[in-house]
Design an enzyme around this catalytic site. Structure first.
Site: not given
Ligand SMILES: Nc1ncnc2c1ncn2[C@@H]1O[C@H](COP(=O)(O)OP(=O)(O)OP(=O)(O)O)[C@@H](O)[C@H]1O
Ligand SMILES: Cc1ncc(COP(=O)(O)O)c(N)n1
Length: 301
Positions: A191, A236, A238-241
């Site tokens: 990412k 932002t 929580g973007t990865g989860c």
């Protein structure tokens, strides 16, 4: 078009898609188990959970972490998998090597194939959500059984034991993603939210670009670049989860990995576009955004 969509589905998709997420609780509701469940619900997939830790967390950061005993984690995994089963499994915050090992053993024994590993190491405020002693177990026991691993740039550097500023360009991202394939996952999605330099040579990062690469057996020989405009927001959390949970939900519905990654990127981009400034720090994504954003930002390859 109909045919194209059809080809991306496995021949025998699960009629009742279910995702098991193995992760920590975020009291602020933006990341962890809470982000995963919201994402599953939005994508029409039944969400189930195995909690690894409870965090006292808000927009300003992580205030406390209360790990759950490894027996508690194992009991949840067995209860869910040996009765309801899971069409796909996703892991997030795993905290320590005892949890990593029990998760790897339990999933391997049950031949879980559709496995998304989000190697969560730190929260946005820099708090450690993973103990360093667990890195070797993660690499040796969990990554080899993953269908896809979704590190961000700092996580990739830590897994590869390279300096944090080594990945500065898309070419660096492709090289790092390919190196991560050596740990044994079928695909790596690196990412690019943390990429600092511009993707068109400018000093400002103008796009959010993720790089998908596949091992030879996956049949994906060239990297796929998933690009979206970079949204000017600090909210932002929580973007990865959310991205990893969306991939798991789409895999549970029978998608192949490239198609799931593409659609998940669209989903997270809409959720960032509509993020909510709750609290005094970093606000969270709005997971229902895909329902009402009439003109979502374009996601391209
Ligand atoms: N400002 C932004 N605009 C558009 N997309 C973004 C932005 N920031 C991150 N993304 C996208 O969000 C997804 C998650 O990427 P990111 O690198 O932020 O993950 P992460 O670091 O695991 O998340 P976090 O920083 O919350 O721990 C990726 O698809 C990335 O491209
Ligand atoms: C319980 C928990 N799990 C994961 C994250 C990382 O969040 P992000 O999705 O922003 O990387 C977090 N802050 N808290």
């Amino acid at each position: 078009m109909e045919d194209q969509v059809h080809q991306r589905l496995s021949p025998d998709p699960d009629p009742h898609p279910r995702v098991l997420t193995i992760a920590g609780s975020d009291s602020g509701g933006g990341a962890g188990i809470q982000a995963d469940l919201k994402t599953c619900q939005e994508l029409g997939v039944f969400g189930m959970t195995a909690l690894t830790a409870v965090t006292a967390q808000n927009s300003l950061g992580v205030h406390a972490i209360y790990p759950l005993p490894v027996e508690t984690v194992e009991a949840q995994l067995i209860a869910v998998l040996d009765d309801m089963g899971a069409s796909a499994v996703k892991t997030g915050m795993l905290l320590d090597s005892a949890i990593v090992r029990i998760v790897a053993k339990t999933l391997e024994e049950r031949h879980i194939r559709r496995l998304v590993i989000d190697p969560v190491l730190y929260a946005k405020d820099g708090s450690a959500l993973f103990r360093r002693e667990a890195t070797d177990s993660l690499k040796a026991e969990l990554l080899p059984i993953a269908e896809i691993v979704t590190p961000n740039i700092p996580e990739a550097c830590e897994l590869l034991e390279i300096q944090p500023d080594t990945i500065r360009t898309i070419a660096d991202m492709v090289e790092a993603a390919r190196s991560l394939l050596d740990f044994g996952p079928r695909y790596v999605l690196l990412k690019g939210g943390h990429l600092t330099g511009g993707t068109n040579g400018s000093s400002e990062s103008d796009e959010a670009v993720d790089v998908l690469v596949g091992a030879p057996a996956s049949g994906l020989h060239e990297p796929i670049l998933l690009r979206s405009p970079r949204i000017a927001t600090r909210h932002t959390h929580g973007t990865g989860c959310t991205l990893a949970a969306a991939i798991a939900a789409l895999l549970a519905q029978g998608r192949d990995v490239p198609s799931a990654a593409r659609e998940a990127k669209r989903f997270v981009t809409a959720a960032i576009q509509a993020s909510v400034p709750h609290g005094r720090g970093i606000g969270s994504l709005w997971h229902a955004a895909h329902r009402h954003i009439s003109e979502p930002l374009a996601v391209e390859e």
